[in-house]
Design a protein around this motif. Structure first.
Motif, PDB file in Angstrom:
ATOM      1  N   ILE A  55       0.847  -1.191   0.000  1.00 19.12           N
ATOM      2  CA  ILE A  55       0.000   0.000   0.000  1.00 19.12           C
ATOM      3  C   ILE A  55       0.889   1.249   0.000  1.00 19.12           C
ATOM      4  N   PRO A  56       0.339   2.396  -0.397  1.00 20.90           N
ATOM      5  CA  PRO A  56       1.124   3.638  -0.354  1.00 20.90           C
ATOM      6  C   PRO A  56       1.533   3.976   1.085  1.00 20.90           C
ATOM      7  N   VAL A  87      -3.674   3.354   3.356  1.00 21.96           N
ATOM      8  CA  VAL A  87      -2.402   4.069   3.317  1.00 21.96           C
ATOM      9  C   VAL A  87      -1.702   3.846   4.655  1.00 21.96           C
ATOM     10  N   ARG A 116       5.015   5.107  -3.252  1.00 19.23           N
ATOM     11  CA  ARG A 116       4.289   3.950  -3.773  1.00 19.23           C
ATOM     12  C   ARG A 116       5.309   3.076  -4.482  1.00 19.23           C
ATOM     13  N   CYS A 142      -4.779   7.718  -3.803  1.00 18.28           N
ATOM     14  CA  CYS A 142      -4.900   6.832  -2.644  1.00 18.28           C
ATOM     15  C   CYS A 142      -6.343   6.774  -2.172  1.00 18.28           C
TER      16      CYS A 142
END
Length: 143
Positions: A55-56, A87, A116, A142
């Motif tokens: 995930i970011p 996130v 990312r 996101c």
């Protein structure tokens, strides 16, 4: 399969797609992978989060002496509560880890960088309220 780095012990966890991420616990230390609070990271743990999370990851670069950083801290936490588990939120104290602040070209604080896949994809300097942090992240793809 989603890879998530534990904010407590930095172990990499693989979460099956059919399992809810929000309730996931670390297979090594058994702590929750998401708590609604930004993880305090530095050194190898920060690098691991940036490069290994599926995930970011948004990192708030801050310092204890910085007034705007102190004003933004509760807002960053509110944004974490709103955006996790989509996130990963992290904080890096630039006074405690000046080499990492330099590595990312931090010239003013607070500065948030969105990563990312191990790469920087967006940057925002200056204190923002939670709603604007969330909007910035959504505008960056996101959540």
């Amino acid at each position: 399969m989603t890879e998530l780095v534990c904010p407590s012990c930095a172990a990499v966890n693989r979460i099956p797609a059919d399992k809810p991420r929000a309730a996931a616990r670390c297979g090594k230390c058994h702590q929750p992978l998401f708590s609604g609070r930004p993880a305090e990271l530095a050194g190898p743990a920060l690098q691991k989060h940036i490069t290994r999370n599926s995930i970011p990851v948004v990192v708030d670069f801050w310092a204890e002496w910085c007034g705007p950083c102190k004003m933004m801290a509760p807002e960053f936490r509110k944004a974490a509560e709103a955006m996790e588990p989509h996130v990963r939120f992290a904080k890096l104290d630039t006074e405690a880890a000046p080499e990492q602040a330099s590595l990312y070209g931090i010239r003013s604080i607070p500065t948030m960088i969105l990563f990312r896949g191990g790469r920087e994809v967006a940057r925002q300097s200056g204190a923002l309220p939670a709603g604007q942090i969330v909007q910035w992240l959504r505008d960056s793809g996101c959540g």
